[in-house]
Motif scaffolding. Structure first.
Motif, short mmCIF file in Angstrom:
data_model
loop_
_atom_site.label_atom_id
_atom_site.label_comp_id
_atom_site.label_asym_id
_atom_site.label_seq_id
_atom_site.Cartn_x
_atom_site.Cartn_y
_atom_site.Cartn_z
N LYS A 186 4.74 7.63 -25.59
CA LYS A 186 3.50 7.51 -26.35
C LYS A 186 2.43 6.81 -25.51
N ALA A 187 2.86 5.77 -24.80
CA ALA A 187 1.91 4.99 -24.01
C ALA A 187 1.41 5.77 -22.79
N LEU A 188 2.11 6.85 -22.44
CA LEU A 188 1.77 7.58 -21.22
C LEU A 188 0.98 8.86 -21.51
N ALA A 189 0.58 9.02 -22.77
CA ALA A 189 -0.11 10.25 -23.14
C ALA A 189 -1.30 10.49 -22.20
N GLY A 190 -1.39 11.68 -21.69
CA GLY A 190 -2.54 12.05 -20.86
C GLY A 190 -2.44 11.65 -19.40
N ALA A 191 -1.35 11.00 -19.00
CA ALA A 191 -1.22 10.59 -17.60
C ALA A 191 -0.65 11.76 -16.80
N ASP A 192 -1.50 12.56 -16.17
CA ASP A 192 -1.00 13.78 -15.52
C ASP A 192 -0.38 13.50 -14.17
N TRP A 193 -0.51 12.25 -13.68
CA TRP A 193 0.10 11.87 -12.39
C TRP A 193 1.51 11.36 -12.56
N ILE A 212 -0.36 -1.11 -15.81
CA ILE A 212 -0.63 -1.33 -14.38
C ILE A 212 -0.60 0.01 -13.63
N LEU A 213 0.37 0.84 -13.99
CA LEU A 213 0.45 2.15 -13.36
C LEU A 213 -0.83 2.94 -13.62
N LYS A 214 -1.34 2.79 -14.82
CA LYS A 214 -2.57 3.50 -15.18
C LYS A 214 -3.75 3.04 -14.33
N LYS A 215 -3.71 1.78 -13.94
CA LYS A 215 -4.78 1.23 -13.12
C LYS A 215 -4.83 1.93 -11.77
N TYR A 216 -3.66 2.20 -11.18
CA TYR A 216 -3.64 2.78 -9.84
C TYR A 216 -3.63 4.30 -9.86
N GLN A 217 -3.09 4.88 -10.92
CA GLN A 217 -3.06 6.35 -11.06
C GLN A 217 -2.44 7.05 -9.87
N LYS A 218 -1.50 6.40 -9.19
CA LYS A 218 -0.80 7.08 -8.11
C LYS A 218 0.27 7.98 -8.71
N ILE A 219 0.67 8.98 -7.94
CA ILE A 219 1.75 9.84 -8.43
C ILE A 219 3.03 9.00 -8.59
N THR A 220 3.61 9.10 -9.76
CA THR A 220 4.74 8.24 -10.13
C THR A 220 5.87 9.12 -10.64
N VAL A 221 7.06 8.91 -10.09
CA VAL A 221 8.22 9.68 -10.57
C VAL A 221 9.24 8.67 -11.09
N LYS A 252 0.83 -1.22 0.00
CA LYS A 252 0.00 0.00 0.00
C LYS A 252 0.86 1.26 0.00
N VAL A 253 1.74 1.37 -0.97
CA VAL A 253 2.62 2.54 -1.03
C VAL A 253 1.82 3.75 -1.48
N ASP A 254 2.39 4.93 -1.15
CA ASP A 254 1.73 6.16 -1.57
C ASP A 254 2.19 6.60 -2.96
N PHE A 255 3.44 6.27 -3.28
CA PHE A 255 4.00 6.72 -4.57
C PHE A 255 4.85 5.62 -5.19
N PHE A 256 4.92 5.69 -6.50
CA PHE A 256 5.85 4.80 -7.21
C PHE A 256 7.06 5.61 -7.67
N ILE A 257 8.24 5.06 -7.48
CA ILE A 257 9.44 5.67 -8.03
C ILE A 257 10.29 4.57 -8.66
N GLY A 258 11.35 4.97 -9.32
CA GLY A 258 12.30 3.97 -9.83
C GLY A 258 12.34 3.93 -11.34
N GLY A 259 12.67 2.75 -11.85
CA GLY A 259 12.60 2.53 -13.28
C GLY A 259 13.91 2.55 -14.01
N MET A 260 14.04 1.66 -14.98
CA MET A 260 15.27 1.61 -15.76
C MET A 260 14.95 1.26 -17.21
#
Lengths: 316, 311, 411, 242
Positions: free
Chosen positions: C128-135, C108-117, C89-97
């Motif tokens: 392209k896949a992230l178009a419109g994801a303001d979070w 999956i990120l779109k499903k939760y729509q949590k703020i992601t950095v 139950k995290v509040d934010f997603f970070i990371g990525g490579m």
């Protein structure tokens, strides 16, 4: 006894089918992956039952991925239908190649199927305009808009379908044909079995399953690239799972994929660094101490307790 | 074996065709021949020990390439702690790998000799995984290099300028091949090993210590990989997955040459090396060079099966 | 007995009280821990969290960092998001490579729509896949932005060093996704430049590209492509491959006697021993960070020293300072918003100006597709005496540009 | 009977392995309902002949006609379905199957029955050859049982012509006698039998006619009494045997 077995099977299938209702998204996701490997493992095992060791699993998986994704992308085909197309495409390729390679045996068959998968990868990577080249292609959205429950049910159906095909192989004359071929081709021939026909049949069917699994995987993420579609993960992991579970059966690959699939996820969370070492050690230990897989060991234990209890041995 | 006799005339046509092809390639793409010979002999050098294990012990070792990685890291470690030249460190690395091979054989491989081929595959797959991950844990995924001046040395002959270091692969491959053949044909132990490869049961009956031969051959194979490790270190980056692609290539070469044919591996290696280098040198199509390996392999195996099918 | 009961009761209350009062803010990170980039980014995130917690946390709450390994595997990476969202139950997603992994995570990120950095995944396919994801906040420059950034840099370098030429450019790219993407980006931008638009107008006059197989995937013979480049005789030679290609590339260039005036390497990271080799001298590289920034940026210096002290190793890749930035950027936003409420926090993050250890102030601006893009350019650096020195941007320049690339003789 | 066309006609059959000629220009016919004996010393080409006629090997030259049809180009499984079946001198059971399942295989594919009828057919044939323990695994079967299973498997496909390749080898006197009765029963049921044997009593007891092979050629042909007195036969075969 038989009735009880049927009941247990039905209960397990129902539990599996209803899994999304009582499990959270994370176990659901892990199980979706496990089911993908399960279907691949079963298809590999079915081919192995003819005595032919195929290393082409990832190759036909990748062909299915590309066929499904590209037909949706270019022809606007319904994603579900495209998964079917993935299977058909893989089957057609397998049929054509089968004529050339099914006379090969043992290590030569194995390495040729591996090399074919390599050829598929190179072609997919170099047809830049059509396949998107090394970067691959993405769809505007994943199948069912990424709804995990529906994706699970899709994969579950594919895996269940593979189980049914595998059982069909085990319960019909096909079992007699392929077991005979595996044991002794000369006896098989002399008993009237058309070896080539059966090898081709099994090769096409198993490749079709691999194509369908690949199509479902590509649609699940709405993405395909040579690296992901032809990844050796889709070759080696199903084999490891089958061997760990027990080969030449339906239950072995099923057990193996669930146990190894869940175990690898658990190990990863428990030991963030070096979990693959433990995984490797477990694989080595399975080979050394359970040469017939988990299923083989269970059977042995069951036999032991049965003889100890004094049950009748005549029953087959 | 019988089939080679009936096809005796091909024994001359094939090499002749090969020589003609080679001359043609050399006229149009001289560098492809040089680079191909260099790389091809490296493939052969690494493939020979794999084929040796496969032919005599009957084990297909999926961890083969990872022994190369291990050897290279040992040489790297020696270089960093003592400054010993990687080429000299071969004299330490090869015996060390021999011991590693013997240990692994005793603990694991010897237990699966009678198991089906697949169990052996899974075992070596597990070993490969352990080796890769242990190396990753110790040295991380970050590539390592050893720089020595001579590894980038070059020579010029009549307007051609080419690197000289990689000819050491050819020397080593030929050297190992000659030594292995001498060993197998002319020493008591080697003859025994050869007999075991031909017929393990028969060998046991005539009193050969089959277990010991297996142990020896497996360890020698891993030891030879140590030579390749020391040779490649000055020239290549090493990282945990450095050696694993060589497993597949070695496997391919062994299958192409046919089981038990060590000399064939050298020829196959050279042919594939030149083929690869040739495609790489065609502008705009270098991305297809991988297909040479797979394509030639498939062609050779299927053609051979057609020839052999009507006994 | 009574006394014992009382003590337990008090203890229990204290424990409960503390637990209730300081419910931590949870950050869920997904990184490839088996790879040096992911491992060091994870370390740097731990360092940032430790520093912030030592300073009292955010909004009076401590940070809790939960890291899951994606094993460079798309389905594992995607499942990791589900795990962090529902089990931890995290509040934010970070990371990525890796971009390939990220493409599987995006649904999956779109499903939760949590703020992601996110600090990795540079492929435009991801964008392209992230178009419109303001979070969604993306800190690493997209692949096409990097190409554009180099153009700006080289134009300024040409102005400052008039003897430098950058007309004929040869690109050797590895045949996988990484190299091919950069080749295609160049082609697109040069095409644009022909129409008189974009950053490359007036910069590159002739361009040629050829692929090679990276040592990372079992290749490592570059002589064919190097020979092609040598015959073509470019002003600048760029190779886009992996760290494993770095030193063998130089050795083989020396072997065939190829020393273009500008020799550029553009791998995502460099091997451990590259600087030790004399062949490294004068090689230009693109990157977001180098230890030499310590000379000009106090934040960079602080980060570097703290990292070395904490982990006993040097940060070897720019993903280490990026991981550190990842946590700090989010925390700055939370501080500014004074709440974890999504809309307010997104607004606050849009306003954040964080002086990062990358020697650059991080500010969010829209990119071609997404609304929240962080860094847009990489730096131009050069290997000098075994160290990476910053050549451009000139504000953080740490050494003069060595031009032309020194000859091979005597190395 | 003599007027009927032969069930099997072999014409100028040659089979070479590399430089070795295993079957050298053989021609003979077999009449419907006959029991033909094929004898000869080791390496005379008896098993190779069986392999070529049953379709495991392609002949190098020559033709084979079965019931008037040219079967030279047909595969082993096709010839099996047409009605040529055989046993193996070195028994080749399918080790993962029980005795019954082994026999079922050839009922399934040689005769083309479905699972249920194949099982019934296999039971019948097993009973016919005197097999009692049908569901035991191969490892626990005796040599006699395995030999009988080989015969049962050859019969389950419903053949017109059966090659019995040394089915008596290694059996004791009682067992041999039992086996001779079985073969007589097979022949009585209308199946043409070709017996390849070393044991002369068996040949004498069973066959209507004998051909003697030596180094791939026919050196004698006729009834057992006729051929057993020919000097070439004695020197080539019987002589060696002593």
């Amino acid at each position: 006894m038989k009735k009880l077995g049927m009941l247990i099977i039905l209960a397990v299938v129902a539990l599996g089918f209803l899994f999304p209702l009582y499990a959270g998204p994370y176990p659901l996701h892990v199980m979706t992956t496990v089911l993908t490997y399960m279907a691949l493992g079963l298809s590999w095992d079915m081919m192995l039952r003819t005595g032919q060791l195929s290393f082409g699993t990832a190759g036909f998986f990748g062909l299915g991925s590309y066929a499904a994704l590209l037909t949706t992308l270019y022809l606007g085909l319904n994603p579900l239908a495209s998964i079917f197309v993935g299977g058909v495409f893989a089957a057609i390729v397998a049929f054509a190649l089968g004529y050339a390679i099914l006379r090969l045996r043992e290590i030569y068959f194995a390495i040729t199927t591996l090399a074919l998968a390599g050829v598929f990868t190179v072609v997919a990577r170099n047809l830049h305009d059509f396949t998107g080249g090394p970067e691959g292609k993405i769809l505007p959205s994943a199948i069912f808009n990424g709804d995990p429950t529906k994706v699970y049910w899709l994969t579950f159906s594919v895996a269940l379908g593979s189980i049914l095909v595998s059982e069909l192989f085990q319960r019909t004359r096909i079992r007699f044909a392929i077991t005979a071929i595996r044991n002794d081709e000369i006896t098989a021939k002399s008993s009237g079995i058309d070896i080539f026909k059966y090898l081709l049949f099994v090769f096409v069917i198993t490749s079709a399953i691999q194509g369908v699994v690949g199509g479902a995987y590509a649609q699940q993420y709405g993405f395909v690239s040579p690296e992901s579609a032809f990844s050796t993960n889709f070759l080696l992991l199903p084999i490891a799972m089958c061997l760990a579970g027990g080969i030449y059966s339906t239950l072995g690959p099923v057990i193996g994929s669930v146990i190894l699939g869940v175990l690898s996820e658990y190990l990863k969370l428990r030991f963030p660094y070096g979990h693959l070492i433990i995984y490797g050690v477990i694989i080595v230990a399975i080979v050394l101490f359970m040469p017939h897989g988990i299923l083989g060991m269970l059977k042995k234990i069951a036999q032991k307790t049965r003889t100890e209890v004094g049950g009748n041995e005549n029953e087959k | 074996m019988a089939e080679t006799k009936t096809h005796g005339r091909h024994q001359f046509t094939l090499p002749l065709l090969a020589i003609v092809a080679l001359i043609l390639i050399f006229i149009f793409k001289p560098y492809a021949v040089i680079y191909g010979v260099q790389r091809g002999s490296l493939y052969a050098l690494i493939a020979m020990p794999l084929a040796l294990t496969l032919g005599i012990v009957g084990i297909l070792n999926l961890a083969h390439g990872d022994f190369l990685t291990l050897g290279a890291y040992i040489a790297y470690w020696i270089f960093n702690s003592t400054g010993l030249d990687p080429l000299l460190s071969i004299f330490a690395v090869a015996p060390l790998l021999f011991v590693v091979g013997a240990g692994l054989y005793k603990i694991t491989v010897s237990k699966v000799l009678r198991a089906p081929l697949l169990n052996q595959l899974l075992l070596t797959f597990g070993i490969a995984m352990i080796l890769e991950e242990v190396i990753n844990l110790i040295w991380t995924s970050r590539p390592r290099n050893v720089y020595v001046n001579y590894a980038s040395a070059s020579a010029s002959i009549g307007g051609f300028r080419f690197g000289t270091y990689e000819f050491s692969y050819l020397l080593a491959a030929v050297g190992v091949l000659v030594l292995l053949r001498l060993f197998l044909k002319h020493t008591r132990l080697g003859k025994a090993a050869f007999a075991v490869g031909q017929n393990p049961k028969g060998a046991k009956i005539v009193g050969i210590n089959v277990e010991m031969i297996y142990l020896l051959i497996f360890s020698i194979s891993v030891g030879i990989v140590g030579i390749a490790a020391g040779l490649t270190l000055p020239r290549m980056s090493i990282f945990p997955l450095f050696g694993s692609p060589f497993t597949l290539k070695s496997f391919c070469l062994a299958a192409m040459a046919g089981l038990g044919n060590l000399t064939g591996i050298l020829w196959s290696g050279l042919a594939l090396g030149i083929g690869e280098a040739l495609v790489q040198s065609i502008e705009g199509y270098s991305g297809w060079s991988d297909i040479v390996f797979f394509g030639v392999l498939i062609a050779v195996i299927t053609i051979r099966s057609y020839r052999g099918s009507y006994v | 007995m009574k006394k014992f009961l009382a003590i337990t009761l008090v203890l229990a209350l204290v424990v409960l009280g503390v637990a209730a009062k300081v419910k931590p803010i949870k950050l869920g990170a997904v990184l490839p821990l088996g790879d040096i980039t992911g491992r060091q980014a994870a370390n740097a995130m731990k360092l940032a969290v430790k520093e912030i917690n030592a300073a009292g946390g955010v909004l009076g709450r401590p940070l809790e960092l939960i890291i899951v390994d994606d094993e460079m595997n798309p389905s594992k990476g995607a499942a990791a998001i589900d795990k962090l969202a529902t089990i931890d139950k995290v509040d934010f997603f970070i990371g990525g490579m890796s971009s390939g992994v990220h493409l599987a995570q995006i649904p999956i990120l779109k499903k939760y729509q949590k703020i992601t950095v996110w600090i990795g995944a540079a492929s435009h396919l991801c964008e392209k896949a992230l178009a419109g994801a303001d979070w969604y906040f993306h800190l690493h420059p997209w692949d096409y932005q990097q190409g554009a950034g180099y153009a700006i840099g080289w134009k300024q370098i040409l102005e400052k060093y008039p003897q430098v030429k950058f007309d004929r450019v040869f690109l050797a790219y590895e045949e996988g996704a990484f190299g091919t993407a950069s080749y295609k980006a160049y082609l697109a931008m040069l095409e644009q430049a022909k129409q008189g638009e974009g950053p490359y107008v007036g910069l590159v006059k002739e361009f040629k590209g050829e692929s090679f197989k990276s040592a990372a995937f079992g290749g490592g013979d570059y002589r064919a492509v190097l020979r092609l480049a040598k015959e073509w005789n470019p002003d600048a030679f760029i190779w886009a491959g992996y760290d494993a290609d770095a030193l063998p590339m130089m050795a083989q260039a020396k072997e065939i006697g190829f020393a273009p005036p500008i020799f550029i390497g553009a791998p995502p990271g460099w091997p451990a021993d590259f600087g030790k080799s004399p062949l490294s001298e004068g090689v230009v590289l693109y990157g977001m960070w180098a230890p030499s920034l310590n000379k000009v940026s106090p934040v960079a210096e602080h980060f570097y020293n703290a990292y070395v002290k904490e982990f006993g190793e040097e940060p070897a890749t720019y993903f280490a300072p990026l991981g550190y930035t990842n946590v700090y950027f989010l925390v700055e936003g939370i501080k500014k918003a004074g709440t974890l409420e999504k809309e307010a926090l997104i607004k606050a993050l849009e306003q954040v100006e964080y002086e990062s250890p990358l020697g650059e102030t991080l500010k969010i601006a829209p990119s071609a597709v997404i609304k929240h893009q962080g860094f847009t350019t990489q730096k131009i650096l050069q290997w000098q005496n075994g160290k990476q020195e910053v050549i451009w941007p000139f504000e953080v320049q740490t050494a003069e540009f060595i031009y032309p690339f020194p000859k091979w003789e005597g190395r | 009977m003599k007027n009927e066309p032969p069930i099997l006609t072999v014409e100028k059959l040659i089979k070479r392995f590399g430089g070795l000629v295993a079957v050298d220009n053989l021609s003979f016919t077999v009449q419907q309902g006959e029991v033909l004996g094929v004898i000869g010393p080791n390496g005379a080409g008896k098993t190779t002949l069986t392999n070529v006629v049953s379709g495991l090997y392609r002949p190098s030259e020559g033709r084979i006609f079965f019931q008037g049809k040219d079967v030279t180009e047909l595969d082993a499984h096709q010839r099996c379905r047409l009605g040529i079946s055989r046993t193996f001198q070195l028994m080749r059971p399918i080790r993962e199957f029980t005795i019954l399942e082994n026999v079922m295989v050839s009922a399934l594919f040689g005769k083309g029955l479905d699972l249920k009828s194949a099982q019934n057919r296999a039971r019948e044939v097993c009973e016919f050859v005197g097999l009692k323990r049908l569901k035991i695994p191969i490892e626990s079967a005796t040599v006699l049982e395995l030999k009988k299973m080989e015969i049962a498997r050859a019969l389950a496909s419903g053949p017109q012509l059966v090659f019995l390749d040394e089915v008596m080898a290694g059996l004791n006197v009682d067992e041999t006698n039992e086996m001779i009765e079985t073969v007589k029963k097979i022949n009585a049921s209308g199946v043409t039998v070709i017996v390849i044997e070393h044991v002369m009593n068996v040949i004498k007891e069973l066959t209507h006619r004998v051909i003697v092979l030596d180094r791939g050629r026919i050196i004698a042909e006729g009834s057992y009494e006729e051929v057993s007195h020919q000097p070439e036969v004695i020197s080539a075969y019987l002589g060696e045997e002593e």
